[in-house]
Design a protein around this motif. Structure first.
Motif, short mmCIF file in Angstrom:
data_model
loop_
_atom_site.label_atom_id
_atom_site.label_comp_id
_atom_site.label_asym_id
_atom_site.label_seq_id
_atom_site.Cartn_x
_atom_site.Cartn_y
_atom_site.Cartn_z
N THR A 200 0.85 -1.19 0.00
CA THR A 200 0.00 0.00 0.00
C THR A 200 0.88 1.24 0.00
N SER A 201 0.32 2.35 -0.49
CA SER A 201 1.07 3.60 -0.49
C SER A 201 1.31 4.07 0.95
N THR A 202 0.22 4.11 1.73
CA THR A 202 0.30 4.56 3.12
C THR A 202 -0.66 3.74 3.96
N THR A 203 -0.23 3.41 5.16
CA THR A 203 -1.10 2.74 6.13
C THR A 203 -1.19 3.61 7.37
N ILE A 204 -2.41 4.01 7.73
CA ILE A 204 -2.66 4.80 8.94
C ILE A 204 -3.07 3.84 10.04
N VAL A 205 -2.30 3.81 11.11
CA VAL A 205 -2.59 2.92 12.23
C VAL A 205 -3.25 3.75 13.33
N THR A 206 -4.52 3.50 13.57
CA THR A 206 -5.26 4.34 14.51
C THR A 206 -6.36 3.56 15.23
N SER A 207 -6.56 3.89 16.50
CA SER A 207 -7.61 3.25 17.28
C SER A 207 -8.99 3.79 16.91
N GLN A 208 -9.06 4.80 16.05
CA GLN A 208 -10.36 5.29 15.60
C GLN A 208 -11.02 4.32 14.63
N VAL A 209 -10.27 3.34 14.18
CA VAL A 209 -10.83 2.24 13.38
C VAL A 209 -10.98 1.03 14.32
N PRO A 210 -12.17 0.46 14.43
CA PRO A 210 -12.37 -0.68 15.34
C PRO A 210 -11.51 -1.88 14.95
N LYS A 211 -11.12 -2.66 15.95
CA LYS A 211 -10.37 -3.88 15.69
C LYS A 211 -11.21 -4.81 14.83
N GLY A 212 -10.55 -5.48 13.88
CA GLY A 212 -11.26 -6.38 12.99
C GLY A 212 -11.87 -5.69 11.78
N THR A 213 -11.51 -4.41 11.61
CA THR A 213 -12.06 -3.62 10.49
C THR A 213 -10.93 -2.79 9.89
N ALA A 214 -11.00 -2.58 8.60
CA ALA A 214 -10.07 -1.67 7.93
C ALA A 214 -10.87 -0.86 6.90
N TYR A 215 -10.37 0.31 6.59
CA TYR A 215 -10.97 1.15 5.56
C TYR A 215 -9.90 1.47 4.52
N ALA A 216 -10.30 1.54 3.27
CA ALA A 216 -9.33 1.77 2.21
C ALA A 216 -9.91 2.67 1.14
N THR A 217 -9.05 3.48 0.55
CA THR A 217 -9.41 4.30 -0.59
C THR A 217 -8.12 4.69 -1.29
N ALA A 218 -8.23 5.56 -2.29
CA ALA A 218 -7.05 6.05 -2.99
C ALA A 218 -6.65 7.41 -2.42
N PRO A 219 -5.36 7.68 -2.26
CA PRO A 219 -4.94 9.02 -1.80
C PRO A 219 -5.51 10.12 -2.69
N GLU A 220 -5.62 9.83 -3.99
CA GLU A 220 -6.14 10.82 -4.93
C GLU A 220 -7.61 11.14 -4.67
N ASN A 221 -8.28 10.32 -3.88
CA ASN A 221 -9.70 10.54 -3.57
C ASN A 221 -9.90 11.46 -2.38
N LEU A 222 -8.82 11.77 -1.67
CA LEU A 222 -8.93 12.59 -0.47
C LEU A 222 -8.69 14.06 -0.78
N ASN A 223 -9.51 14.91 -0.19
CA ASN A 223 -9.43 16.35 -0.44
C ASN A 223 -9.46 17.12 0.86
N LEU A 224 -8.90 18.31 0.80
CA LEU A 224 -8.92 19.22 1.95
C LEU A 224 -9.49 20.55 1.48
#
Length: 295
Positions: A200-224
């Motif tokens: 993967t390009s980047t993996t964000i490790v955070t407790s804001q994602v419940p254990k047993g779950t992951a979320y994925a998208t493309a960096p190009e899909n993220l906007n600010l």
């Protein structure tokens, strides 16, 4: 005796503290964009609508006899959810007793750090709320399979766009893998991340994602998206905001004499979001038990 020229005063210190405050927040925003692979930030006006989209493709049958008419396929981009860009406004009061006890620099600067952390947390919470609203779900039999499913589904959703893959996962799901690999963990905007992990390009490790779950998208899909606090009509109003080079956040201070306190005011309008909601995938990780294992 006359005071020496350029002697530092309380007003001088507060101005310097304002600059430190906005630069710290601004630098964290830059780190956030770099971490998530956001190529550009969109400057909007307060009240502007932010729209997210989902795509729909109706692919006609491609088996066409020689000389026969080729049926039309359709590809549409449909609006999904809308958000309105609004200012977030905060204030912090430091009473004279704390200024006397700890000194002006410590009393103000230490609580500034706490305020910045809380503002960052609010931005993160809003982003993860949107991320978790996805309707796209995928099943995975292991953590390793979850990363493979993330890569496959994201690259299918963004086929032909040369998109990367960014995964958000709970620390407990990847702890064993990280202990066996020589991967350097980095932090930005209160988030821990690593690059080039499990393809993967980047993996964000955070407790804001419940254990047993992951979320994925493309960096190009993220906007600010953000509104500029600096200059313009706001600059004419006399608030005296100190801003960072981007103008994302403004800070000003005042001596609140009625309460004998130093008050800090901070304001920003910013939203981090995934533009294509059908390009965000929730991956449910259900580890397969070995044959013969007890239920």
């Amino acid at each position: 005796m006359a005071v020496l020229e350029n002697t530092m005063t309380q007003d001088n210190y507060l101005a310097v503290a304002d600059i430190d405050f906005v630069n710290m927040f601004g630098n964290q925003i830059e780190s956030l964009q770099e971490m998530l692979g956001i190529q550009r930030a969109q400057k909007l006006n307060i009240g502007d609508t932010i729209k997210t989209y989902k795509s729909k493709v109706d692919l006609a049958d491609g088996n066409v006899d020689p000389g026969d008419e080729i049926p039309l396929s359709t590809a549409t981009r449909e609006p999904d959810k809308t958000y309105t860009l609004e200012y977030k406004k905060y204030s912090k009061l430091v009473p004279v007793e704390l200024v006397q006890k700890f000194g002006l620099a410590t009393a103000v600067a230490d609580t500034d750090d706490l305020l910045i952390r809380q503002m960052q947390e609010n931005v993160r919470n809003d982003f993860f709320t949107q991320l978790k609203s996805t309707k796209k779900t995928v099943a995975a039999t292991s953590v390793q399979d979850a990363f493979a499913q993330a890569w496959g589904n994201v690259n299918t959703a963004f086929a032909g766009e040369g998109a990367g893959t960014i995964v958000f996962v709970n620390p407990l799901d990847v702890a064993d893998y990280l202990s066996k690999q020589d991967k350097a963990l980095q932090t930005a905007f209160g988030l821990t991340y690593l690059t080039n992990f499990m393809n993967t390009s980047t993996t964000i490790v955070t407790s804001q994602v419940p254990k047993g779950t992951a979320y994925a998208t493309a960096p190009e899909n993220l906007n600010l998206a953000y509104a500029n606090v600096a200059g313009g009509e706001i600059g004419k109003a006399g608030f005296g905001f100190t801003t960072d080079p981007t103008g994302i956040i403004g800070v000003t201070r005042d001596a609140y004499k009625k309460r004998l306190s130093v008050v800090t005011y901070a304001m920003y309008a910013m939203m981090l979001f995934a533009e294509r909601t059908d390009g965000v995938f929730k991956i449910n990780i259900k580890e397969e038990k070995p044959a013969g294992a007890a239920a």
